[in-house]
Scaffold this active site. Structure first.
Site, mmCIF file in Angstrom:
data_model
loop_
_atom_site.group_PDB
_atom_site.id
_atom_site.type_symbol
_atom_site.label_atom_id
_atom_site.label_comp_id
_atom_site.label_asym_id
_atom_site.label_seq_id
_atom_site.Cartn_x
_atom_site.Cartn_y
_atom_site.Cartn_z
ATOM 1 N N HIS A 38 0.823 -1.223 0.000
ATOM 2 C CA HIS A 38 0.000 0.000 0.000
ATOM 3 C C HIS A 38 0.855 1.271 0.000
ATOM 4 O O HIS A 38 0.447 2.295 0.551
ATOM 5 C CB HIS A 38 -0.994 -0.007 1.165
ATOM 6 C CG HIS A 38 -2.076 -1.017 0.964
ATOM 7 N ND1 HIS A 38 -3.321 -0.695 0.464
ATOM 8 C CD2 HIS A 38 -2.090 -2.363 1.120
ATOM 9 C CE1 HIS A 38 -4.057 -1.799 0.369
ATOM 10 N NE2 HIS A 38 -3.330 -2.834 0.755
ATOM 11 N N GLU A 164 -9.384 0.387 -13.661
ATOM 12 C CA GLU A 164 -9.686 -0.138 -12.322
ATOM 13 C C GLU A 164 -10.529 0.873 -11.536
ATOM 14 O O GLU A 164 -11.517 0.509 -10.901
ATOM 15 C CB GLU A 164 -8.397 -0.392 -11.517
ATOM 16 C CG GLU A 164 -7.493 -1.450 -12.060
ATOM 17 C CD GLU A 164 -7.867 -2.864 -11.623
ATOM 18 O OE1 GLU A 164 -8.764 -3.022 -10.774
ATOM 19 O OE2 GLU A 164 -7.256 -3.808 -12.155
ATOM 20 N N ASP A 176 0.650 -2.824 -9.776
ATOM 21 C CA ASP A 176 0.351 -4.036 -10.534
ATOM 22 C C ASP A 176 0.675 -3.853 -12.014
ATOM 23 O O ASP A 176 1.292 -4.719 -12.650
ATOM 24 C CB ASP A 176 -1.130 -4.417 -10.368
ATOM 25 C CG ASP A 176 -1.528 -4.534 -8.909
ATOM 26 O OD1 ASP A 176 -0.628 -4.601 -8.059
ATOM 27 O OD2 ASP A 176 -2.741 -4.559 -8.629
HETATM 28 C C1 GLA Z 1 -3.355 -3.947 -4.986
HETATM 29 C C2 GLA Z 1 -3.407 -2.653 -5.786
HETATM 30 C C3 GLA Z 1 -2.013 -2.009 -5.875
HETATM 31 C C4 GLA Z 1 -1.366 -1.868 -4.496
HETATM 32 C C5 GLA Z 1 -1.472 -3.182 -3.713
HETATM 33 C C6 GLA Z 1 -1.041 -3.049 -2.286
HETATM 34 O O1 GLA Z 1 -2.595 -4.903 -5.661
HETATM 35 O O2 GLA Z 1 -3.916 -2.877 -7.072
HETATM 36 O O3 GLA Z 1 -2.095 -0.759 -6.525
HETATM 37 O O4 GLA Z 1 -1.901 -0.804 -3.798
HETATM 38 O O5 GLA Z 1 -2.804 -3.695 -3.707
HETATM 39 O O6 GLA Z 1 0.300 -2.699 -2.198
#
Ligand code: GLA
Length: 388
Positions: A38, A164, A176
Site C-alpha cells: 500500500h 480499475e 500491478d
Molecule cells: C493492490 C493494488 C495495488 C497496491 C497493492 C497493495 O494490488 O492494485 O495498486 O496498492 O494492492 O500494495
C-alpha cells in the site's frame, strides 16, 4: 519469455469461437509484491516482480461493428462499443477491464472497432496476483499492435489504473500495472511512484519465492481498500500541518518524523500510516540488503511487513496469518501477505534447495489448522510482450 501454454490455448479458443485465427496476440504477466504494501498510492516505492503466469489477449478483424469479447475460461461472449464510457453490468465484470482500457486508449487517438477478441489467463482467480492488471496490460499491448500505434509505457499503466478506478471501483495505485509491464527475467523491480521510474534488482540464485494461496475470497472493490487509501491521505494532510516541509503524500514523511508526530493526528489514520511509512523504509533498506546478499535480514523485513499489515493496516486475515507463521516454523527466510490483502496469497522467501521441503511443511501445518493451501514456486519473469 511468456506462458506458452496459455497463449496456445487462447489462440485455439479464439479459432473455435470465431472460426478464424487471431492476427494479433499479446501477453502480460501477473505479479507478486515483495515489499512495499500500500505504498504505491502514497507516492512511495515498491519491490515486486512479474511472474510466470499471466493473461493472453487475441484479436482478429470482424465485419460487425463494435468489439466482441470472449472470456476463454468461461467461453462466454459479450459485445460492447468502446466509445461508450459506461461500465458493463456486473455479470460481465471481466469484460470491464478490457472495455475500460479500450475506452481510455481513445484519449491517445487509438481507436479499435470491428474486432473479435478472446482473452485467457493462467493466474488463479482471487489469488491476489494481479490478474486484472495483467488483463489490462495484455489488452493495451494487443490493441496498440493491432492498430499500429505506440504510446508510452507509463501511459499504458495509467490507462489500466483508470480502468480499475472507473470501471471496477478500486482506487488502486500503479504497482500491478508497472510490475506487469517492466518485469525482468529472473529479477525483481524497484519502482518509485513519485518519479515513475523503475530499475531491476537481481535476485540471488540461491533463493526463490513460493506463492502460497489459502484460496480465500479476494475482491478489492468490496474490501476496505478505498477506505484505507482515504485514511492514508488524511494522515498525510494532518502531518503536513505539523512539520515545516511539504507532506503531499506519506512518502514525504521520514520514519523518525512520523514517530515524533503520529500521536498528534487522527488515531485511525496514524495506525494505518504506521504500516505504510514502515514499508517505504523497508523497501529502501531492503534493496541495499539484497544487493549485499544479506538474505536473513532481508527476509526479516518480510516478516516485519506482515506484522504491521496484521496489527496496524489490518489487511490480513486468519488464513494468511497461519500461512506466514507456518512459513516461519518451516524455516522460510521471510514471509508476508502479498498485494492488497483481505485474502489473496502470501509469499515466502526460501533457499532454493529447501523449497520443496519448506513448501510441503507449510501445507502440512495449514492442514492441521483446517485448510489446504495451493503453493507454487514463482519464476520472476519478463514483462508484457506482443507475441504475434
Ligand atoms: C493492490 C493494488 C495495488 C497496491 C497493492 C497493495 O494490488 O492494485 O495498486 O496498492 O494492492 O500494495
Amino acid at each position: 519469455m511468456y506462458d506458452e501454454k496459455v497463449v496456445k490455448k487462447a489462440k485455439a479458443i479464439h479459432a473455435e469461437i470465431y472460426g478464424k485465427n487471431p492476427t494479433t496476440v499479446a501477453y502480460a504477466p501477473g505479479r507478486i509484491e515483495v515489499l512495499g504494501n500500500h505504498t504505491d498510492y502514497n507516492a512511495g516505492t515498491t519491490f515486486s516482480c512479474a511472474i510466470n503466469m499471466g493473461h493472453c489477449f487475441c484479436i482478429s478483424a470482424s465485419d460487425k461493428p463494435g468489439v466482441r469479447l470472449t472470456a476463454g475460461d468461461l467461453k462466454e461472449t459479450t459485445e460492447f462499443d468502446p466509445s461508450n464510457g459506461d461500465a458493463l453490468e456486473k455479470k460481465f465484470q471481466w469484460a470491464n477491464y478490457v472495455k475500460g482500457v479500450m475506452h481510455y486508449l481513445r484519449d491517445f487517438d487509438v481507436e479499435i472497432n470491428n474486432v473479435d477478441c478472446t482473452f485467457l489467463g493462467s493466474i488463479p482467480m482471487g489469488a491476489g496476483l494481479s490478474s486484472s492488471a495483467a488483463l489490462e496490460v495484455a489488452t493495451a499491448y494487443a490493441v496498440l499492435a493491432y492498430t499500429g500505434k505506440e504510446i508510452d509505457k507509463i501511459d499504458i499503466a495509467k490507462i489500466g489504473q483508470r480502468a480499475e478506478h472507473e470501471f471496477a471501483g478500486c482506487s488502486c495505485g500503479l504497482l500491478d500495472q508497472f510490475s506487469s509491464i517492466y518485469g525482468v527475467h529472473h529479477g525483481l523491480i524497484h519502482s518509485d511512484f513519485r518519479t515513475l521510474e523503475t530499475y531491476p534488482v537481481k535476485l540471488p540464485d540461491d533463493v526463490v519465492f513460493l506463492m502460497i494461496n489459502p484460496n480465500v475470497k479476494h475482491a478489492l472493490a468490496e474490501s476496505p481498500y478505498n477506505a484505507r487509501r482515504k485514511s492514508c491521505e488524511k494522515a498525510a494532510a494532518q502531518l503536513n500541518a505539523l512539520v515545516d516541509y511539504e507532506v503531499s503524500a506519506l512518502r514525504d514523511i521520514p520514519f523518525k518524523d512520523f514517530e515524533a508526530h503520529k500521536d498528534k493526528i487522527d488515531p485511525e489514520a496514524a495506525q494505518r500510516a504506521t504500516h505504510v511509512v514502515g514499508e517505504i523504509y523497508r523497501v529502501e533498506e531492503g534493496v541495499k540488503l539484497l544487493k549485499e546478499g544479506e538474505l536473513e535480514a532481508f527476509g526479516q523485513y518480510l516478516y516485519d511487513s506482515h506484522e504491521t499489515s496484521r496489527t496496524s493496516f489490518e489487511n490480513s486475515c486468519a488464513e494468511l496469518d497461519i500461512v506466514v507463521e507456518a512459513a516461519r516454523e518451516a524455516g522460510a527466510l521471510g514471509a508476508r501477505l502479498s498485494g492488497g490483502g483481505w485474502g489473496g496469497s502470501a509469499i515466502a522467501l526460501v533457499h532454493a534447495d529447501q523449497a520443496d521441503a519448506v513448501c510441503a511443511k507449510i501445507i502440512k501445518i495449514c492442514k492441521t489448522k483446517g485448510f489446504e493451501p495451493t503453493a507454487e514456486t514463482i519464476i520472476p519473469s519478463a514483462g508484457a510482450t506482443v507475441v504475434e
